[in-house]
Enzyme design. Sequence first.
Site, PDB file in Angstrom:
ATOM      1  N   GLY A  14       0.820  -1.194   0.000  1.00 17.93           N
ATOM      2  CA  GLY A  14       0.000   0.000   0.000  1.00 17.93           C
ATOM      3  C   GLY A  14       0.858   1.248   0.000  1.00 17.93           C
ATOM      4  O   GLY A  14       2.095   1.180  -0.017  1.00 17.93           O
ATOM      5  N   ALA A  15       0.199   2.401   0.057  1.00 18.18           N
ATOM      6  CA  ALA A  15       0.915   3.674   0.119  1.00 18.18           C
ATOM      7  C   ALA A  15       1.760   3.716   1.386  1.00 18.18           C
ATOM      8  O   ALA A  15       1.305   3.329   2.465  1.00 18.18           O
ATOM      9  CB  ALA A  15      -0.095   4.825   0.114  1.00 18.18           C
ATOM     10  N   ARG A  16       3.004   4.141   1.228  1.00 14.97           N
ATOM     11  CA  ARG A  16       3.939   4.283   2.348  1.00 14.97           C
ATOM     12  C   ARG A  16       4.191   2.973   3.097  1.00 14.97           C
ATOM     13  O   ARG A  16       4.493   2.973   4.279  1.00 14.97           O
ATOM     14  CB  ARG A  16       3.452   5.351   3.326  1.00 14.97           C
ATOM     15  CG  ARG A  16       3.259   6.714   2.723  1.00 14.97           C
ATOM     16  CD  ARG A  16       4.600   7.352   2.533  1.00 14.97           C
ATOM     17  NE  ARG A  16       4.423   8.783   2.294  1.00 14.97           N
ATOM     18  CZ  ARG A  16       5.036   9.430   1.346  1.00 14.97           C
ATOM     19  NH1 ARG A  16       5.847   8.791   0.542  1.00 14.97           N
ATOM     20  NH2 ARG A  16       4.874  10.711   1.184  1.00 14.97           N
TER      21      ARG A  16
ATOM     22  N   THR B 151       8.065   6.099 -13.625  1.00 20.00           N
ATOM     23  CA  THR B 151       6.873   6.224 -14.458  1.00 20.00           C
ATOM     24  C   THR B 151       6.014   7.432 -14.093  1.00 20.00           C
ATOM     25  O   THR B 151       5.030   7.706 -14.773  1.00 20.00           O
ATOM     26  CB  THR B 151       5.995   4.966 -14.345  1.00 20.00           C
ATOM     27  OG1 THR B 151       5.573   4.825 -12.985  1.00 20.00           O
ATOM     28  CG2 THR B 151       6.757   3.722 -14.792  1.00 20.00           C
TER      29      THR B 151
ATOM     30  N   HIS C 265      12.225  10.096  -3.329  1.00 16.87           N
ATOM     31  CA  HIS C 265      12.801   8.952  -4.043  1.00 16.87           C
ATOM     32  C   HIS C 265      14.191   9.304  -4.580  1.00 16.87           C
ATOM     33  O   HIS C 265      15.114   8.491  -4.505  1.00 16.87           O
ATOM     34  CB  HIS C 265      11.889   8.519  -5.191  1.00 16.87           C
ATOM     35  CG  HIS C 265      10.740   7.664  -4.758  1.00 16.87           C
ATOM     36  ND1 HIS C 265      10.716   6.314  -4.946  1.00 16.87           N
ATOM     37  CD2 HIS C 265       9.581   7.977  -4.134  1.00 16.87           C
ATOM     38  CE1 HIS C 265       9.592   5.817  -4.462  1.00 16.87           C
ATOM     39  NE2 HIS C 265       8.879   6.817  -3.967  1.00 16.87           N
TER      40      HIS C 265
ATOM     41  N   ARG D  18      16.821   9.287  -1.849  1.00 21.24           N
ATOM     42  CA  ARG D  18      17.085   7.969  -1.280  1.00 21.24           C
ATOM     43  C   ARG D  18      17.955   7.096  -2.191  1.00 21.24           C
ATOM     44  O   ARG D  18      18.717   6.268  -1.705  1.00 21.24           O
ATOM     45  CB  ARG D  18      15.735   7.288  -1.022  1.00 21.24           C
ATOM     46  CG  ARG D  18      15.816   6.112  -0.100  1.00 21.24           C
ATOM     47  CD  ARG D  18      14.462   5.574   0.288  1.00 21.24           C
ATOM     48  NE  ARG D  18      13.664   5.233  -0.874  1.00 21.24           N
ATOM     49  CZ  ARG D  18      12.359   5.471  -0.957  1.00 21.24           C
ATOM     50  NH1 ARG D  18      11.718   6.043   0.022  1.00 21.24           N
ATOM     51  NH2 ARG D  18      11.698   5.122  -2.038  1.00 21.24           N
TER      52      ARG D  18
END
Length: 183
Positions: A14-16, A39, A58, A61
Amino acid sequence: MTSPVALRQLFLGGARSGKSGLAEQAAMDSGLEVVYVATAEVNHSDEQGSMIHRVSMHKQRRPSHWRLVEEPLALSKTLFELDQTPCCVLVDCLTLWLSNHLCGPSRDLDATLDQLIMQVSNTRHHLILVSNEVGSGIVPMGELSRQFQDYSGLMNQRLAQICDEVTLAVAGLPLNLKNKPTH
């Protein structure tokens, strides 16, 4: 550089949930040159700036020496082209790619998904895919949201069938759903 192994890994969550971080660690552990295929389509007029913030996180990281390819739509073609050189390819995120197609110019999404599945099946390199698991919530009321949920669920099922390893990320922890048999 290590010789590439045709290995297909799918990271869901899921998200996060931590799926991207787990996928990035798998790419680092591959010992190969990494090509990161993003994307996301960033709308710089986004008043909230949420996607800009996510993309920035992102970027911070991942290692600076990773090659970046931004491809919001022609993913199958990009994967085919990258398959010509030994490397580890990390695609983040397939649900954004799917959303780009659903909200973009009218296309045959079934055929586009078939092309992706075929390319992933035929890959000769280490391929790491990241996708959201969106089927654990309520059924959306809007038609476009239902199409997105249906297509992402079908996409994830088809990819899970052909991938060697499938990992579900929950609270930053990996739950291995499918592992490549060791000989």
